[in-house]
Write a protein that holds these residues in place. Sequence first.
Motif, PDB file in Angstrom:
ATOM      1  N   ASP A 238       0.812  -1.222   0.000  1.00 19.11           N
ATOM      2  CA  ASP A 238       0.000   0.000   0.000  1.00 19.11           C
ATOM      3  C   ASP A 238       0.845   1.271   0.000  1.00 19.11           C
ATOM      4  O   ASP A 238       0.445   2.274  -0.605  1.00 19.11           O
ATOM      5  CB  ASP A 238      -0.915   0.007   1.232  1.00 19.11           C
ATOM      6  N   ALA A 239       1.978   1.247   0.681  1.00 20.55           N
ATOM      7  CA  ALA A 239       2.793   2.448   0.830  1.00 20.55           C
ATOM      8  C   ALA A 239       4.272   2.065   0.825  1.00 20.55           C
ATOM      9  O   ALA A 239       4.819   1.686   1.864  1.00 20.55           O
ATOM     10  CB  ALA A 239       2.443   3.182   2.127  1.00 20.55           C
ATOM     11  N   PRO A 240       4.928   2.117  -0.342  1.00 23.38           N
ATOM     12  CA  PRO A 240       6.346   1.753  -0.402  1.00 23.38           C
ATOM     13  C   PRO A 240       7.191   2.657   0.486  1.00 23.38           C
ATOM     14  O   PRO A 240       6.830   3.809   0.752  1.00 23.38           O
ATOM     15  CB  PRO A 240       6.700   1.934  -1.881  1.00 23.38           C
ATOM     16  N   ARG A 241       8.310   2.117   0.964  1.00 20.70           N
ATOM     17  CA  ARG A 241       9.220   2.855   1.854  1.00 20.70           C
ATOM     18  C   ARG A 241      10.633   2.751   1.324  1.00 20.70           C
ATOM     19  O   ARG A 241      10.975   1.850   0.555  1.00 20.70           O
ATOM     20  CB  ARG A 241       9.175   2.255   3.268  1.00 20.70           C
ATOM     21  N   PHE A 242      11.465   3.682   1.777  1.00 18.04           N
ATOM     22  CA  PHE A 242      12.870   3.617   1.445  1.00 18.04           C
ATOM     23  C   PHE A 242      13.625   2.762   2.460  1.00 18.04           C
ATOM     24  O   PHE A 242      13.308   2.772   3.655  1.00 18.04           O
ATOM     25  CB  PHE A 242      13.503   5.012   1.421  1.00 18.04           C
ATOM     26  N   TYR A 243      14.604   2.032   1.981  1.00 15.90           N
ATOM     27  CA  TYR A 243      15.565   1.342   2.842  1.00 15.90           C
ATOM     28  C   TYR A 243      16.500   2.381   3.435  1.00 15.90           C
ATOM     29  O   TYR A 243      16.811   3.393   2.814  1.00 15.90           O
ATOM     30  CB  TYR A 243      16.354   0.339   1.995  1.00 15.90           C
ATOM     31  N   ASN A 244      16.957   2.145   4.681  1.00 17.81           N
ATOM     32  CA  ASN A 244      17.974   3.006   5.285  1.00 17.81           C
ATOM     33  C   ASN A 244      19.022   2.128   5.945  1.00 17.81           C
ATOM     34  O   ASN A 244      18.689   1.184   6.667  1.00 17.81           O
ATOM     35  CB  ASN A 244      17.366   3.961   6.313  1.00 17.81           C
ATOM     36  N   THR A 245      20.281   2.423   5.702  1.00 20.63           N
ATOM     37  CA  THR A 245      21.381   1.592   6.184  1.00 20.63           C
ATOM     38  C   THR A 245      21.348   1.405   7.688  1.00 20.63           C
ATOM     39  O   THR A 245      21.781   0.360   8.196  1.00 20.63           O
ATOM     40  CB  THR A 245      22.724   2.207   5.752  1.00 20.63           C
ATOM     41  N   VAL A 246      20.822   2.384   8.442  1.00 15.46           N
ATOM     42  CA  VAL A 246      20.804   2.297   9.901  1.00 15.46           C
ATOM     43  C   VAL A 246      19.396   2.100  10.449  1.00 15.46           C
ATOM     44  O   VAL A 246      19.144   1.189  11.239  1.00 15.46           O
ATOM     45  CB  VAL A 246      21.442   3.552  10.536  1.00 15.46           C
ATOM     46  N   THR A 247      18.461   2.917  10.023  1.00 18.85           N
ATOM     47  CA  THR A 247      17.152   2.941  10.683  1.00 18.85           C
ATOM     48  C   THR A 247      16.134   1.977  10.096  1.00 18.85           C
ATOM     49  O   THR A 247      15.139   1.650  10.748  1.00 18.85           O
ATOM     50  CB  THR A 247      16.563   4.364  10.626  1.00 18.85           C
ATOM     51  N   ALA A 248      16.334   1.503   8.884  1.00 20.32           N
ATOM     52  CA  ALA A 248      15.365   0.594   8.252  1.00 20.32           C
ATOM     53  C   ALA A 248      16.124  -0.445   7.445  1.00 20.32           C
ATOM     54  O   ALA A 248      16.136  -0.422   6.208  1.00 20.32           O
ATOM     55  CB  ALA A 248      14.392   1.364   7.367  1.00 20.32           C
ATOM     56  N   ASN A 249      16.771  -1.370   8.156  1.00 21.63           N
ATOM     57  CA  ASN A 249      17.547  -2.407   7.491  1.00 21.63           C
ATOM     58  C   ASN A 249      17.073  -3.788   7.934  1.00 21.63           C
ATOM     59  O   ASN A 249      16.070  -3.923   8.638  1.00 21.63           O
ATOM     60  CB  ASN A 249      19.047  -2.213   7.745  1.00 21.63           C
ATOM     61  N   CYS A 250      17.819  -4.825   7.568  1.00 25.83           N
ATOM     62  CA  CYS A 250      17.367  -6.202   7.802  1.00 25.83           C
ATOM     63  C   CYS A 250      17.312  -6.569   9.272  1.00 25.83           C
ATOM     64  O   CYS A 250      16.654  -7.552   9.644  1.00 25.83           O
ATOM     65  CB  CYS A 250      18.289  -7.175   7.067  1.00 25.83           C
ATOM     66  N   THR A 251      17.989  -5.799  10.136  1.00 24.56           N
ATOM     67  CA  THR A 251      18.012  -6.114  11.565  1.00 24.56           C
ATOM     68  C   THR A 251      17.148  -5.171  12.380  1.00 24.56           C
ATOM     69  O   THR A 251      16.371  -5.601  13.231  1.00 24.56           O
ATOM     70  CB  THR A 251      19.457  -6.078  12.103  1.00 24.56           C
ATOM     71  N   THR A 252      17.264  -3.860  12.123  1.00 30.35           N
ATOM     72  CA  THR A 252      16.546  -2.898  12.959  1.00 30.35           C
ATOM     73  C   THR A 252      15.034  -3.005  12.783  1.00 30.35           C
ATOM     74  O   THR A 252      14.273  -2.798  13.731  1.00 30.35           O
ATOM     75  CB  THR A 252      17.013  -1.462  12.655  1.00 30.35           C
ATOM     76  N   ILE A 253      14.578  -3.351  11.587  1.00 27.59           N
ATOM     77  CA  ILE A 253      13.136  -3.520  11.380  1.00 27.59           C
ATOM     78  C   ILE A 253      12.629  -4.725  12.173  1.00 27.59           C
ATOM     79  O   ILE A 253      11.574  -4.674  12.815  1.00 27.59           O
ATOM     80  CB  ILE A 253      12.817  -3.656   9.887  1.00 27.59           C
ATOM     81  N   VAL A 254      13.401  -5.820  12.154  1.00 33.45           N
ATOM     82  CA  VAL A 254      13.008  -6.996  12.918  1.00 33.45           C
ATOM     83  C   VAL A 254      13.023  -6.684  14.418  1.00 33.45           C
ATOM     84  O   VAL A 254      12.128  -7.106  15.168  1.00 33.45           O
ATOM     85  CB  VAL A 254      13.944  -8.179  12.614  1.00 33.45           C
ATOM     86  N   TYR A 255      14.033  -5.922  14.854  1.00 30.49           N
ATOM     87  CA  TYR A 255      14.105  -5.546  16.272  1.00 30.49           C
ATOM     88  C   TYR A 255      12.840  -4.797  16.699  1.00 30.49           C
ATOM     89  O   TYR A 255      12.269  -5.077  17.753  1.00 30.49           O
ATOM     90  CB  TYR A 255      15.334  -4.683  16.535  1.00 30.49           C
ATOM     91  N   ARG A 256      12.393  -3.871  15.873  1.00 33.16           N
ATOM     92  CA  ARG A 256      11.194  -3.098  16.237  1.00 33.16           C
ATOM     93  C   ARG A 256       9.965  -3.989  16.299  1.00 33.16           C
ATOM     94  O   ARG A 256       9.092  -3.797  17.154  1.00 33.16           O
ATOM     95  CB  ARG A 256      10.998  -1.940  15.255  1.00 33.16           C
ATOM     96  N   MET A 257       9.889  -4.970  15.406  1.00 37.88           N
ATOM     97  CA  MET A 257       8.743  -5.883  15.461  1.00 37.88           C
ATOM     98  C   MET A 257       8.776  -6.730  16.728  1.00 37.88           C
ATOM     99  O   MET A 257       7.758  -6.902  17.405  1.00 37.88           O
ATOM    100  CB  MET A 257       8.741  -6.784  14.214  1.00 37.88           C
ATOM    101  N   VAL A 258       9.957  -7.254  17.063  1.00 40.61           N
ATOM    102  CA  VAL A 258      10.083  -8.082  18.264  1.00 40.61           C
ATOM    103  C   VAL A 258       9.881  -7.240  19.509  1.00 40.61           C
ATOM    104  O   VAL A 258       9.243  -7.674  20.481  1.00 40.61           O
ATOM    105  CB  VAL A 258      11.452  -8.785  18.294  1.00 40.61           C
ATOM    106  N   GLN A 259      10.394  -6.018  19.511  1.00 39.36           N
ATOM    107  CA  GLN A 259      10.278  -5.149  20.684  1.00 39.36           C
ATOM    108  C   GLN A 259       8.823  -4.814  20.983  1.00 39.36           C
ATOM    109  O   GLN A 259       8.436  -4.647  22.140  1.00 39.36           O
ATOM    110  CB  GLN A 259      11.088  -3.862  20.450  1.00 39.36           C
TER     111      GLN A 259
END
Length: 333
Positions: A238-259
């Motif tokens: 529905d709403a594409p997003r940009f990747y970010n090396t620090v704030t929106a990457n393969c680890t930090t996104i998962v961390y926010r979901m788990v948190q």
Amino acid sequence: MAVFTAFGMMVLLCLALWGGGALGVRGPKPLVARLALVLAWTALAGWAMAGLFAGRYGWVLPFLAALAGIAWWWHGIRPANERAWLPEVSQLLSGKIEGDTVILRNVRNFDWLSQDDFQPRWETRRFDLPQLESVDMALSYWGRKAVAHTMVSFGFGKKGYVVFSVEIRRKQGEKFSEIGGFFRQYELSLVAATEEDCLRVRTNVRGEEGFLYRVAMPTEAARALFLSYVDLANQLVDAPRFYNTVTANCTTIVYRMVQAIVPGMPLDYRLLLSGYLPEYLQALGALPGGSPAQLRERARYTERAKAASAASFSACIRTHVHAQRPASSSATG
């Protein structure tokens, strides 16, 4: 006054670096035009800093005016779902929930012979949440010990495994750059794939080192994490997003979901240096079964992956993985 000047110089330097990076990465495509803009911006920043140092604050105004122009242009750069994507990220994952059943559309199941030779397959698969048996963290290293790509694999018994991987959505002819990841060069992609595709291509085709860890997670938390991935997939449709090396990457996104599922998980430098994630999770009690060295030795599956057939891949890479059902322990210890 000296403190004010020093602080102002630091602010100007940070703004100058950001503006130069934005122009250098997302500026006009002709290289000459892009370099000219970066040089002009650098000269303007140098003029502003010289004026601030000399107490001639009016010299800063042209820099601020140019900064406002760059900010206006930057605000207009929008992510999109319609571009000339590479085949492996050409389709968007989406999910539909019907009671305890999740239907995933566009699950990738490519047959990879080489990076450029593959048989594309996009499939629709059904997963029953009551059959969710395990959560595994897969780390793939390509040279640097501190940096790895993080993936999460959910096991559904006879239904097999599905891997979720947060990645950049590369366009045709585009190469990855950590710097570009800071400056909206790539859209964010969430791939759901079979292990025979997503894990095997990294070890057997790209020559990366693969490690697989069984995560101790309560059943309800494991189901919630799976549904969080499905929700993220639908959001990106529905709403594409940009990747970010620090704030929106393969680890930090998962961390926010788990948190959001298991509150209280601490921030840690290993969330950025993802190669050290096993030590972080072990400190939380989510990776039981031995010392960090023992866990790492047991988790490494590179040679087993290269020796396995596609049909036996998932079983072979788990030969030495510590078996533990998600309901047996808490993710926070």
